[in-house]
Every structure is written in structure tokens, then in C-alpha cells.
Design an enzyme around this catalytic site. Structure first.
Site, PDB file in Angstrom:
ATOM      1  N   ARG A 339     -26.098 -25.775  31.493  1.00 33.87           N
ATOM      2  CA  ARG A 339     -25.303 -25.961  30.282  1.00 33.87           C
ATOM      3  C   ARG A 339     -26.231 -26.111  29.093  1.00 33.87           C
ATOM      4  NH1 ARG A 339     -20.280 -30.167  29.337  1.00 33.87           N
ATOM      5  NH2 ARG A 339     -21.778 -31.690  30.126  1.00 33.87           N
ATOM      6  N   GLU A 429     -12.547 -26.834  25.483  1.00 33.10           N
ATOM      7  CA  GLU A 429     -12.527 -28.267  25.194  1.00 33.10           C
ATOM      8  C   GLU A 429     -12.378 -28.557  23.709  1.00 33.10           C
ATOM      9  OE1 GLU A 429     -16.237 -29.943  26.466  1.00 33.10           O
ATOM     10  OE2 GLU A 429     -17.428 -28.426  25.440  1.00 33.10           O
ATOM     11  N   ASP A 457     -13.374 -34.191  25.858  1.00 33.79           N
ATOM     12  CA  ASP A 457     -13.727 -33.640  24.551  1.00 33.79           C
ATOM     13  C   ASP A 457     -12.502 -33.071  23.853  1.00 33.79           C
ATOM     14  OD1 ASP A 457     -16.339 -33.680  23.300  1.00 33.79           O
ATOM     15  OD2 ASP A 457     -17.106 -32.865  25.162  1.00 33.79           O
ATOM     16  N   ASP A 628     -19.773 -40.409  29.064  1.00 34.29           N
ATOM     17  CA  ASP A 628     -20.705 -39.518  28.396  1.00 34.29           C
ATOM     18  C   ASP A 628     -20.257 -39.378  26.949  1.00 34.29           C
ATOM     19  OD1 ASP A 628     -18.542 -37.816  28.466  1.00 34.29           O
ATOM     20  OD2 ASP A 628     -19.442 -36.373  29.831  1.00 34.29           O
TER      21      ASP A 628
END
Length: 721
Positions: A339, A429, A457, A628
């Protein structure tokens, strides 16, 4: 001061130059001069467009804010709202039907369904554990978690509890009966397994012999044909090993000598350079890149102490079995995706000729792709199809997806890679991607290997987009909002309409409670039932347990059944989660404030002070949650929204933050590296970073946490020398 070396017109941190030229470039047939000159050309071409796209984001947000302000207090008709979004090109015209044309995709992404891990690539041990989580012990996953209850003297203890062990074995036999049933009898009554005439024969008490009902499920074995040590089975195109060892810890007390059941678990793993890491400068980026290089070369190792012993982790070899048709080889590791960072952030690792920082996403694309050459052209351990899988987060709409693909094309030319070698994972997202998902996929129709929903997100962006619309409903209620289910269903529908089944992954989001595996087993089966052929899990153990769901559900059959979904989910997706006529009590408001504040502080203090990008943070009830930047984005946006609309005051916020900082300090009191915030709130960089995320939440680009976290982390690193 950072030591920098001149490469063309670029000022590059010396530590990054050394890594690129001494570690990453050798054996790639790319010279240092080629690499740096090509990177500079890419930057000259794409940096202005990167800047323009971010300006488009900001302009649209301003237009939406103005729309809400202009219509404040008015019940806006839904059609009028949709028309407005189309007028400003937030919703783009939808084109004709099409199918993706992605080629050279490994079967783990195209033809198999199973769990997906996401792991910070900066942590070598975690990265290796995740890659090796392709195979996992069912017995260990059950014994060590609450998936097996402690009722009836089956408690977990320091020494082996045989009562608990028997529960585990019973669960395993039930799994075999459910998914690999015998023509006669049960796996519970088997006293031995034989291979006879290329078939698996179960010897059952009472001198009964039975084959599998579906004999095609038997694939092969390891060891001696007369005394196999491992039997390989397959169901729904994923594998299971029955390990036989009559001298083993479990097998010695098992009638059939079964010592364990091993499940093919994490088929794919995302090695993350983004949300789960804290990489704010060249030193941090090199750590991430070096571990990615070790994974691509196959030589990454990590030595550590555990229970008084020194252990070394390295990548697992492939598995080899004997079958009626000869040797059968299965990968010992997950297929790894990487990613990259999105379009927003920049990084001081490289300065452009105008002195500005390099867009981090462009740097990631060039360097992670360079590193992957060691796999696709040399080792061929990861992608046997010769592809590089790049997950691209936080893209807003099809124009930004096309921009990412254009960068990939330029990187392929620069690194002498075949066209479409670089594949893209589109993370659904951000709200503008959701409402234009079909056109986003079209923009990457030759590269798409992955779409997924990221509830966390996506919720942060939902709140930020509606910042001026009014106070958002309570955070716990958002999961039940109308737009959420429509968003999840739409993602699968659009993915299937665009031909992803059999070519790419349709994914679902993370299970955020790593200690609650029993609840995960009850709930997460909803992901394969939805038609998603992968879903995120927080640990190798969770991957093994979630793999059970893919034996129970034939995802590709579900996808086939869902191809006729004619629903239009857009109206529900655009149902804004604003509270209408709220009457929250002062106690409810305070509870909401404390819950959000505790989550922000517990996460940010580790991010800023220790550089930990993702961790298990105890919530207000001391339940460990995986936190996160996405979870932090929700909490900070939610508090920012409520304060903006007068639900609480700035003074109330600061008082609550100080109260919860003391709670977080107490929760971390046994961490020798922890820096308490409450000792001096004014000087605590972590505390003030947490406060900034809320106070500046309405002006932070898209409500992202990265700009503030990076700034504060760099401040602390500078202070420490």
C-alpha cells in the site's frame, strides 16, 4: 540537519541515496543515473497535476460547505442535493457498461476467496508473520482465544489444559465433518487415515472404512504413502492439511494420531506504507523500503527474544505434496500487495528543485515498484504472474484514479517494465469515490485487481463532507445509518457489474477487536455472504479463524447469484447522517466526548512519541481495539463537528481531554517507553497533537489526520536530536 546529496535538480537525503544506489538498484539493470533522471522527469510532469487535483478537492469542499450554509435551517429536497453535486462535478456522468480487462493476476486475488492481512511494513517481525500467515494452525487459533469458551474447566492457563484441548479437537472434527464429510460415519470416530489407490480412506471404529463423500476433495499427502504425515484436502478452492503425528503433543492422545489441522488462511497480505505506519522522513521511509526489499528478495529476517529464547523469523518455503499426478506445490506465503501513500502527503526525504517536498505517493510508486523488480524478474517468489500489486488509498473520484494510473504508466516506462505490470487496488473509502465507483474502475480497467470498502476512513470523510450540515448522530449509531449498508452493497454490485469476479478482489473492511474472536466468528461470516472474496483481519490468528467462513460460504457462487442485483443505492448512500431534532442529555454528550477523546489520545500518544502507526489501544472500557489513522479520523471529525454546532464548548473539550489523558496515562503505566501527557499538558507534544486534530478538524484537508500527526512527530524527533 539532514545530509542531502544532489541528484540532478533533486536534493535527496543521503540515507535514501545510499539505500537506492547500494541496496535497491543492484541486479535490476537500472543504473543510478537512469533512476534519478527518470524520477525527475516524472516529478516535472506530475507534480503540477497532483497540486491541481488537491485544489479541486478543496474547492468542492468549499462549495458543499457554502451549499449547507446557504440552506441552513431548510429541509433540502434530496433531488435538489443530488442535482447540486452533479452541477459541481462531484458526481460525474456514468458511462456505458464495461468489464475490466486486467491480465496476469495471481489466483490468490482472482480465483480464490479468503482473508487478507494488513500489516505495517516498518515492523519486520510483523511483516514476516503476516506473509507466513498463508497457513495457520486451527488448534492454536482456537486454544489461545475466546473462540473456545472457558466453561466446564476449559480455562486457558500457563500449562496445557487437556479439557480445553479436547474442546479444540472436537471443534476441529466438527469442521472436518461439515466440510469434508465421509460417506460413512464421522471424523470423530476415525482411528487412522490411509492412502489406497489414490484415494483417502478413513478407518473408523468397528472395522469400518470410508471414503470422502466428495473424493475430489482429497489432493495429496506428505511423508510415506503407508504412513502419511500430512493429508491435503481442498474445499471451495482453499486447502486444509491434516497433520498426523502419533508422537506429537496432541497426536499422541488422539485415536487417529491427528496432531493439528492447518488451514490455508491469509491468501493475501497488504504490506503497508500508509495508514498503519508512522513514516515522516527519510529515515522512516528507508526502514519501510528496506523491509519491502527483503520481502521481495526473500531474504528478510528478524531475530528476537521470546520466552527467554532467541528466535529468527524468515519467509516460509513452498509446500510440496505427492499426488496421483506427481508433485503438487503450494506457496508457503501470502501473495503480498504494497500500500502506497495517497495523493495528499509530501515527505522531506526528497526536495524538488523549487525546494518543496516530494509528493509521497509518487515517491512510493517509483521506489516500491523498483524494489518489486527483484521479485518479478529475479526471485519470482511472490507474484508468479509477474505483477506488482499496489493498493492506492484515499483517492477522490475517477480523475484521481486516472492520475494514479498515469503515474504507474510513467513508472513502468522508467523501470523498463511491461505495460500494465503495475496493478492497482482502489480503496473505496472516500465519498466521491463511492458515488463514482463505476467510473473509478473504468479509469483503471486494465489495472484493477482490488476494490474494497473501508468503513472507518469512509465514515471520517462522510462526517467531514457534512461538517456544515449539522451535528452528526452519535458515533455508535453511525454503523446502523442507512448510507452504510447501501455503501457496502453498492461496492459489491458495482464490482460484479464491472466484471471483477474471477479477475480481482472485492474486499471488506477490518475486524477491529483482535481479542474478541468468538464474536468475529459470529459476525464476519457476513463478509463472504455479501459476495466479497476477501476481508481484512487484524492478526494471523484472526486470519485462520476467518478462513473457516470461506469453507462455509462459496463466495463465487454468491457472486454469481448477486449478478442480477438491479438496485440503485445512490439515494441511500447520499442520506446524510445528521441528527434531526437531537435531545442528547448532558450525560450522553459527556460520554460521547470521553469515548472519542480516549481513543484519539490513546492512539496519538504512541504515534507521536514512539512512531507506532497502528496499535491495540484499550478503549474506555479497557477493550483492546485496533486503532490507526482511520479510526482517529472518525473520532476527531466527530468531536470537531459537535463542537462546531455548539453541542459542547471548547473549554468542555479541553477539560475532557485532560481528564482522559490521565486515563490513558494510567492504561500505559507499565510501558517503560511511555511519556505521560498529564505531567505537563502544555509541553506534551502528543496531547497538543490530539487537541489540534479536533480544533483544526474542520479545516484539515478532507479531515485527514496525517498533516498534524506528521508535523508533531517531526517536532518531537527534532527535539530529541
Amino acid at each position: 540537519m539532514t545530509n542531502r546529496l544532489k541528484r540532478g535538480n533533486l536534493q535527496v537525503s543521503e540515507i535514501l541515496v545510499d539505500f537506492i544506489e547500494k541496496e535497491a538498484l543492484p541486479d535490476t539493470n537500472i543504473s543510478a543515473d537512469q533512476f534519478w533522471s527518470k524520477l525527475e522527469l516524472i516529478l516535472d510532469k506530475f507534480v503540477p497535476e497532483n497540486k491541481r487535483l488537491l485544489e479541486v478537492r478543496a474547492k468542492m469542499k468549499s462549495q458543499i460547505d457554502d451549499f449547507y450554509k446557504t440552506n441552513s435551517g431548510r429541509n433540502i429536497p434530496h433531488d435538489e442535493y443530488v442535482s447540486f453535486l452533479k452541477d459541481i462535478n462531484y458526481i460525474v456522468p456514468e458511462g456505458d457498461s464495461f468489464k475490466i480487462e486486467t491480465e496476469n493476476v495471481d489466483p490468490e486475488l482472482a480465483l480464490k476467496a479468503g482473508p487478507q492481512l494488513v500489516v505495517p511494513v516498518t515492523n519486520a517481525r510483523y511483516a514476516l508473520n503476516a506473509a507466513n500467515a498463508r497457513w495457520g494452525s486451527l488448534y492454536d487459533a482456537l486454544y489461545g482465544t475466546d473462540a473456545i469458551s472457558e466453561d466446564g474447566d476449559a480455562k486457558k492457563s500457563a500449562s496445557y489444559n487437556p479439557v480445553r484441548g479436547q474442546k479444540v479437537v472436537g471443534f476441529g472434527r466438527d469442521f472436518l465433518d461439515k466440510n469434508f464429510s465421509l460417506e460413512t460415519g464421522s471424523h470423530k470416530d476415525v482411528i487412522g487415515y490411509d492412502i489406497v489407490s489414490n484415494a483417502l480412506i478413513a478407518n473408523i471404529k468397528g472395522n469400518i472404512k470410508s471414503k470422502l463423500k466428495n473424493q475430489d476433495q482429497y489432493i495429496g499427502f506428505q511423508g510415506n504413502i503407508n504412513n502419511p504425515s500430512c493429508i491435503l484436502l481442498k474445499n471451495n478452492n482453499i486447502h486444509v492439511e491434516i497433520l498426523i503425528n502419533r508422537n506429537g503433543n496432541i497426536g499422541s492422545n488422539d485415536d487417529a494420531g491427528v496432531d493439528d489441522i492447518i488451514l490455508e488462511s491469509a491468501l493475501t497480505t497488504i504490506q503497508d506504507c500508509e495508514d498503519s505506519v508512522a513514516t515522516v522522513d527519510a529515515e522512516d521511509k528507508v526502514l519501510a523500503y528496506r523491509n519491502w526489499l527483503g520481502l521481495m528478495k526473500g531474504d528478510l529476517q528478524d531475530t528476537f527474544e521470546k520466552n527467554g529464547k532467541m528466535l529468527t523469523r524468515k519467509l516460509n518455503p513452498d509446500k510440496i505434496y505427492t499426488t496421483p499426478n506427481g508433485e503438487y506445490v503450494l506457496p508457503g506465503r501470502s501473495v503480498m500487495l504494497v500500500r502506497n501513500v495517497g495523493h495528499l502527503m509530501t515527505n522531506p526525504a526528497i526536495l524538488l528543485k523549487d525546494g518543496n517536498e516530494i509528493p509521497e505517493g509518487i515517491m512510493d510508486a517509483m521506489i516500491t515498484s523498483l524494489i518489486a523488480i527483484h521479485d518479478i524478474k529475479i526471485k519470482k517468489m511472490n507474484s508468479r504472474s509477474g505483477s506488482v500489486y499496489i493498493v492506492k488509498p484515499k483517492m477522490h473520484g475517477p480523475e484521481e484514479v486516472k492520475f494514479a494510473c498515469d503515474i504507474f504508466s510513467a513508472v513502468e516506462d522508467a523501470l523498463q517494465l511491461d505495460k500494465y505490470t503495475l496493478k492497482i487496488g482502489i480503496m473505496d473509502e472516500e465519498r466521491r469515490t463511492t458515488v463514482n465507483l463505476k467510473e473509478c474502475i473504468r479509469a483503471a480497467k486494465n489495472r484493477t485487481v482490488f476494490i474494497n470498502t473501508g468503513f472507518l476512513d469512509r465514515t471520517g470523510d462522510e462526517i467531514h463532507t457534512a461538517m456544515e450540515a449539522g451535528p452528526i448522530i452519535r458515533k455508535g449509531d453511525i454503523k446502523n445509518a442507512k448510507w452504510i449498508s447501501a455503501y457496502e452493497n453498492n461496492n459489491v454490485k458495482i464490482g460484479l457489474d464491472c466484471g471483477l469476479s474471477g479477475r480481482a478482489q472485492i474486499g471488506k473492511g477490518m475486524w477491529a477487536m483482535p481479542d474478541l474472536m468468538d464474536e468475529m466468528l459470529k459476525q464476519k461470516i457476513g463478509h463472504p455472504k455479501s459476495g466479497a472474496n476477501t476481508a481484512w483481519v487484524p492478526s494471523p490468528t484472526a486470519a485462520t479463524l476467518h478462513a473457516l467462513h470461506y469453507h462455509e460460504v462459496n463466495v463465487f457462487k454468491v457472486q454469481k447469484d448477486k449478478l442480477n442485483d438491479s438496485n440503485n443505492y445512490l439515494d441511500d448512500i447520499l442520506d446524510i447522517p445528521v441528527s434531526k431534532g437531537h435531545n442528547w442529555s448532558s450525560e450522553e454528550i459527556q460520554q460521547e466526548m470521553e469515548n472519542n477523546a480516549q481513543g484519539i489520545l490513546g492512539y496519538v500518544v504512541r504515534w507521536v512519541d514512539q512512531g507506532v502507526g497502528c496499535s491495540k489501544v484499550p478503549d474506555i472500557n479497557n477493550i483492546g481495539l485496533m486503532e490507526d489513522r482511520a479510526t482517529c479520523r472518525i473520532s476527531s471529525q466527530h468531536l470537531s463537528n459537535w463542537m462546531k454546532h455548539g453541542i459542547f464548548s471548547k473549554n468542555q473539550l479541553i477539560s475532557t481531554m485532560k481528564k482522559m489523558a490521565k486515563v490513558v496515562d494510567d492504561q500505559n503505566k507499565n510501558d517503560k517507553n511511555y511519556i505521560a501527557m498529564s505531567n505537563d499538558f502544555e509541553k506534551s507534544i502528543a496531547f497538543n497533537a490530539s487537541l489540534d486534530l479536533i480544533l483544526e478538524g474542520n479545516i484539515s484537508p478532507s479531515g485527514y489526520t496525517e498533516p498534524i500527526l506528521h508535523k508533531r512527530r517531526l517536532e518531537l524527533k527534532s527535539m530529541l536530536g
